[in-house]
Enzyme design. Structure first.
Site, PDB file in Angstrom:
ATOM      1  CG  HIS A 192      -2.121  -0.940   0.987  1.00  0.00           C
ATOM      2  ND1 HIS A 192      -3.182  -0.611   0.193  1.00  0.00           N
ATOM      3  CD2 HIS A 192      -2.359  -2.193   1.458  1.00  0.00           C
ATOM      4  CE1 HIS A 192      -4.047  -1.619   0.186  1.00  0.00           C
ATOM      5  NE2 HIS A 192      -3.575  -2.591   0.942  1.00  0.00           N
ATOM      6  CB  ILE A 251      -2.158  -8.455  11.291  1.00  0.00           C
ATOM      7  CG1 ILE A 251      -1.539  -8.474  12.691  1.00  0.00           C
ATOM      8  CG2 ILE A 251      -1.189  -7.825  10.285  1.00  0.00           C
ATOM      9  CD1 ILE A 251      -1.217  -7.117  13.283  1.00  0.00           C
ATOM     10  CB  CYS A 279      -4.611 -27.344 -17.734  1.00  0.00           C
ATOM     11  SG  CYS A 279      -3.292 -28.027 -16.722  1.00  0.00           S
TER      12      CYS A 279
END
Lengths: 487, 388, 124
Positions: free
Chosen positions: A61, A349, A449
């Site tokens: 961030h 957190i 896949c």
């Protein structure tokens, strides 16, 4: 990493035990591995980062979303700055691609001003308010209604599980004991020590305990007789778009946040796919990782408000993750327990936990010192984890050299992501002995896949390298067995 | 690195690759097959069921037998074979993306039918005890019988379309024989299970939308996905070959040549065939065209073929009016007593009665020189193929 | 003798898949719903004694190739399939083996053999 030895009565004696090998626990363990102390990192799942840390946005961030009054904000700013060095040392996929917050009307643009001021106050480096023209210069794929926004060049993306793997590998290299499938069920005091019991009978003795148990930090706190609090799981659903999508932006795109969440993002992942989401839904069940049909259209609608070219046909996978929220404030709770002796709480957190994690490691180290733990630097601490070669980074001519060293680099196991036998064997030797563990470590089975061609080969390699029987092979530990019988 | 030079390199040693290589060698040019696995045969080696070879070898064989017949031809023709050699991914793959995105959890126990087939038939492991199959493609149907024969219980096959995706005889021999229910116009709307799959929710489609009220749950520990094959063409795409959005295979001209001169495409990487015999037949023609190209024999004129009403695609996408050849097509409809109609410049040039058509059954049409005799071709003429 | 059974079946002689009703009347088999003669033949056979090809695998002594694919050389009566499967699952073959070689000859006097359908090498 430590090999599995889950015998009843196994006793590990350490100075510090960290409960939870997610992003926080891993960073704390690595930080402590630089000091003369015996450290145990305890994880209840079959592999590290299999909890909260596995499924999140993978964003580093930019330091402008939260008010400076919060602990999480200070740690976010500090943590962000630590990532460049970490990447040099540990070599995990990380790109400081930058973050844009997209304003779609004048009202939202006013809020951009607020975010900008907040970011400046927090000390976020390089953030700028952008006009409409500047936004389109930075991101041509934006919705034409964009009126302006915020640019945080310091933001970026990583693969969260890959980051945790690297951090733990570094910690283990420097002496940390990693104990997997160790579910703490009981703890007691014996003299100056905590005696920590696992469900399977193993025991860890530790002078200090760090509670980094993510969603279950409340339960661990209660087991140790420490503070009573409640972690609320907040579910976020995500959809992953194929590399071929035309909707891949240059930077992480945020909408203007609401009171409860940062909103739904469009994220160009380090691997070239695009992640859209998450939703934010407070739920009760800490194991509920289901996805729901109605959320997809919701996420697509939101994503298209920023990038109109997001298409449902590009969706290749859906998953959900849980954030461990400590309500009502939603701040981190990192402190020395006032009730339990020599017990450090690292709870709540949630975002920006990934960004803050390296700083949380430092912060907890200081708290341990404050609590009386003697920590002296280790002269032989080695911060470097050597990069494992990946065959897909090599040209055919370079590959020849690699193949001379180990022919197993020439045996492609995962066609979609181009992962060789040697890379999978390296993952297994690093202790990743479940299908998901190998997947998150190597990316094998992560392509188009989704393991359809390679998973049986990986199963055979795990059996060959570990001596495990077919019925011990799991997707991600516990009862998630893959094969139920043999002819 | 070693360097070798051949007239033709064939990538992939399955039915189509071997058939193409044998044809090139038969015409006297040098040829090598490059195969990723440590043996030739490709997916045929795990298809232990019968039903192969009726066209090619005039007898009903299992997949491995069919493959070994071709291996003998490859050996007899002195074709160089490079095993365990990866060029890049080029193959068909079962796509399970819809289900991997479906609501619910992500427990263990979800396999593609092809993976389950490999596990059971080659490795000898049983992937689960209580099975639901999603999609009625042939591999899924074959695996319904195989799983039953290894002691598992197959609780049903769920197909989103109103008709099955696989061959009728597989519906009869692999489902009806064992009283396995086939839920047409149904979807798996949710998967649940903490560690391993515990149950799925199956919903009928009402006006194209899963109907919650009529939904029901099936307890199971295993899901096999058989929602059809799609060609995987990373190699062709990286080479810059034009890809058809309909077939996901290359766009080829009347000589099976892609948009890049010298690169030809055939077999399941071009479009998915019902039978290995058809793939081999197409590949043999392709081998011959490659030889002709090398010998500088190129068509003077090619007419584009357009998929008209009720036709999903026609392959190849062009026809040489001087030397017309076989074409394969798939319909969009299920119909008895259908009529195939070919038009040039809006004039009907050929009609053919088709006793029964359905999307899962490939239709083959061969034009003869006589058929094209009376065509009046303008520079921009198109052959439109439709089914009524 | 009890009333003759009526069987519903789908013809697999061609892709049309005619839905047929088959029953016994006055000592002969009646097939209804078929569009052609092949359907009648299929219906009669399926009514009287349905037979199927069996394809399976048997264990080998090799770790590299743990299963050998096998099949019947012709269709066998449906009701005998389960017994055959049990027999096949209890077998263990020593490699090498050549495609086409018989593992069981004249299975239960049916005139049908069980043959290997793949050539597998012996242990290196």
């Amino acid at each position: 990493m430590q090999s599995k030895s889950n015998a009843v009565g196994d006793r590990t004696k350490v100075d510090i035990a960290i409960i939870g090998a997610g992003i926080s626990g891993a960073c704390i363990a690595r930080q402590l591995s630089a000091y003369e102390a015996e450290v145990a990192l305890i994880e209840k799942e079959a592999d590290v980062s299999f909890g909260v840390s596995k499924a999140n946005s993978g964003i580093i961030h930019g330091g402008f979303h939260h008010s400076p009054k919060y602990l999480k904000t200070q740690l976010e700013i500090r943590g962000n700055l630590m990532y460049d060095r970490l990447q040099r040392e540990l070599d995990f996929p990380f790109s400081r691609c930058g973050i844009l917050v997209v304003a779609l009307n004048d009202e939202e643009m006013k809020y951009i001003g607020h975010l900008y001021n907040q970011g400046v106050e927090n000390g976020a480096i390089g953030i700028e308010m952008c006009s409409r023209e500047r936004m389109f210069e930075l991101e041509p794929k934006l919705e034409s209604d964009c009126v302006g926004g915020l640019h945080a060049p310091g933001g970026g993306v990583i693969e969260p599980y890959r980051f945790v793997f690297s951090v733990v590998e570094s910690a283990v290299k420097n002496g940390v004991h990693l104990l997997r499938e160790f579910e703490v069920v009981k703890a007691e005091r014996s003299g100056e020590k905590h005696i920590v019991h696992a469900a399977d009978g193993r025991v860890v003795e530790a002078r200090y305990v760090v509670n980094a148990a993510g969603l279950f930090a409340d339960k661990i706190s209660s087991i140790f007789g420490a503070e009573e609090f409640q972690i609320t799981p907040r579910k976020g659903e995500y959809y992953l778009l194929d590399r071929k999508t035309k909707a891949c932006p240059n930077r992480v795109l945020f909408p203007v946040p609401t009171k409860v969440s940062k909103g739904m993002l469009v994220i160009p992942t380090v691997e070239g796919t695009v992640l859209i989401g998450p939703t934010a839904e407070e739920i009760e069940d800490k194991t509920d990782l289901s996805t729901n049909a109605d959320k997809l259209s919701q996420i697509l609608d939101q994503a298209r408000k920023m990038v109109p070219s997001v298409s449902q046909t590009d969706v290749i996978a859906a998953f959900s993750g849980l954030r461990p929220a400590l309500l009502p404030e939603g701040d981190f709770y990192i402190d020395i327990s006032e009730k339990a002796p020599n017990f450090i709480q690292v709870a709540g957190i949630q975002s920006p936990g990934l960004t803050a994690a390296p700083a949380i490691g430092e912060y907890v180290k200081d708290l341990l010192k404050k609590a009386g733990c003697r920590l002296t630097e280790k002269p032989d601490y080695d911060p470097i984890v050597k990069k494992l070669p990946r065959i897909r980074d090599y040209s055919p001519f370079e590959a020849d050299e690699l193949l001379k060293k180990d022919a197993a680099y020439g045996n492609l196991i995962c066609r979609c992501e181009k992962i060789s036998e040697a890379e999978i064997v390296a993952a297994i030797h690093a202790g990743h002995t479940t299908l998901d563990g190998v997947k998150y470590f190597t990316r094998a089975q992560m392509g188009r896949c989704q393991g359809g061609f390679c998973s049986y080969k990986i199963i055979k390699l795990i059996m060959r390298e570990t001596g495990m029987e077919y019925d011990q092979i799991t997707k991600n530990g516990r009862e998630s067995v893959v094969l139920t019988g043999r002819l | 690195m070693q360097e070798r030079t051949y007239d033709v390199a064939v990538i992939g040693g399955g039915a189509a690759g071997m058939a193409a290589a044998v044809e090139v060698r038969r015409q006297g040019l040098s040829c090598a097959i490059v195969e990723r696995e440590n043996q030739l045969g490709g997916i045929l080696m795990q298809c232990i069921h019968n039903g192969f070879g009726v066209q090619e070898f005039k007898q009903e064989l299992s997949g491995p037998e069919f493959a070994e017949e071709f291996m003998d031809l490859v050996a007899d023709a002195n074709t160089d074979v490079f095993l365990s050699t990866t060029v890049d991914s080029i193959e068909e793959s079962e796509h399970g993306k819809e289900l991997f995105c479906s609501p619910g959890t992500r427990p263990a126990g979800v396999f593609t039918a092809g993976l389950a087939q490999r596990l059971v038939n080659v490795e000898g492991y049983i992937p689960g005890k209580n099975v639901v199959i999603v999609g009625s493609g042939d591999i899924g149907l074959i695996m319904a019988r195989r799983m039953t024969w290894v002691g598992a219980k197959v609780h049903g096959v769920v197909e989103i379309q109103p008709y099955p995706a696989g061959l009728t005889r597989n519906i009869v021999q692999c489902l009806n024989d064992f009283k396995i229910p086939l839920y047409l116009s149904h979807v798996v709307s949710r998967i649940d299970g903490q560690n391993r799959v515990e149950k799925v929710t199956v919903s009928p489609l009402v006006n194209g939308i899963p109907d919650e009220e009529q939904s029901f749950e099936i307890p199971c520990d295993t899901l096999l996905l058989s929602v059809g094959l799609v060609p995987e063409n990373e190699l062709s795409e990286n080479a810059g070959v034009d890809i058809s959005p309909i077939t996901s295979g290359a766009v080829v001209d009347s000589t099976m040549m892609t948009s890049i001169p010298g690169i030809f495409s055939c077999g399941n990487v071009l479009h998915v065939h019902d039978l290995a015999d058809y793939a081999a037949e197409e590949a043999r023609r392709t081998g011959a065209y490659a030889v002709a190209w090398i010998q500088n024999k190129k068509p003077n004129r090619q007419v584009r073929i357009k998929a008209g009403a009720n036709v999903r695609y026609v392959s190849p996408g062009m026809i040489n009016p001087e030397s017309p050849d076989k074409m394969y097509l798939r319909t969009l409809i299920v119909k008895n007593n259908a009529q195939l109609v070919m038009k040039v410049n809006n004039t009907i040039v050929k009609e053919k009665k088709l006793s029964h058509v359905q999307p899962s059954e490939m239709v083959s049409v061969k034009l003869t020189p006589k058929d094209v005799e009376n065509w009046t071709l303008e520079p921009d003429s198109i052959l439109e193929v439709s089914v009524q | 003798m009890s009333a003759a059974e009526t069987k519903e079946m789908i013809c697999i002689s061609c892709p049309i898949g005619c839905r047929m009703t088959v029953y016994e009347e006055n000592g002969s088999i009646v097939v209804k719903g078929n569009k052609c003669g092949r359907g009648k033949v299929y219906g009669e056979e399926e009514y009287l004694a349905p037979k199927r090809m069996v394809t399976c695998t048997v264990a080998t002594d090799s770790e590299e190739f743990p299963r050998l694919p096998v099949r019947t050389t012709a269709s066998i009566p449906k009701e005998t399939i389960d017994e055959l499967l049990q027999e096949l699952y209890s077998m263990k073959i020593t490699l090498p083996v050549k495609r086409g070689s018989s593992l069981i000859e004249n299975y239960h006097d049916t005139g049908v053999d069980i043959i290997a359908t793949m050539t597998l090498p012996g242990r290196a």
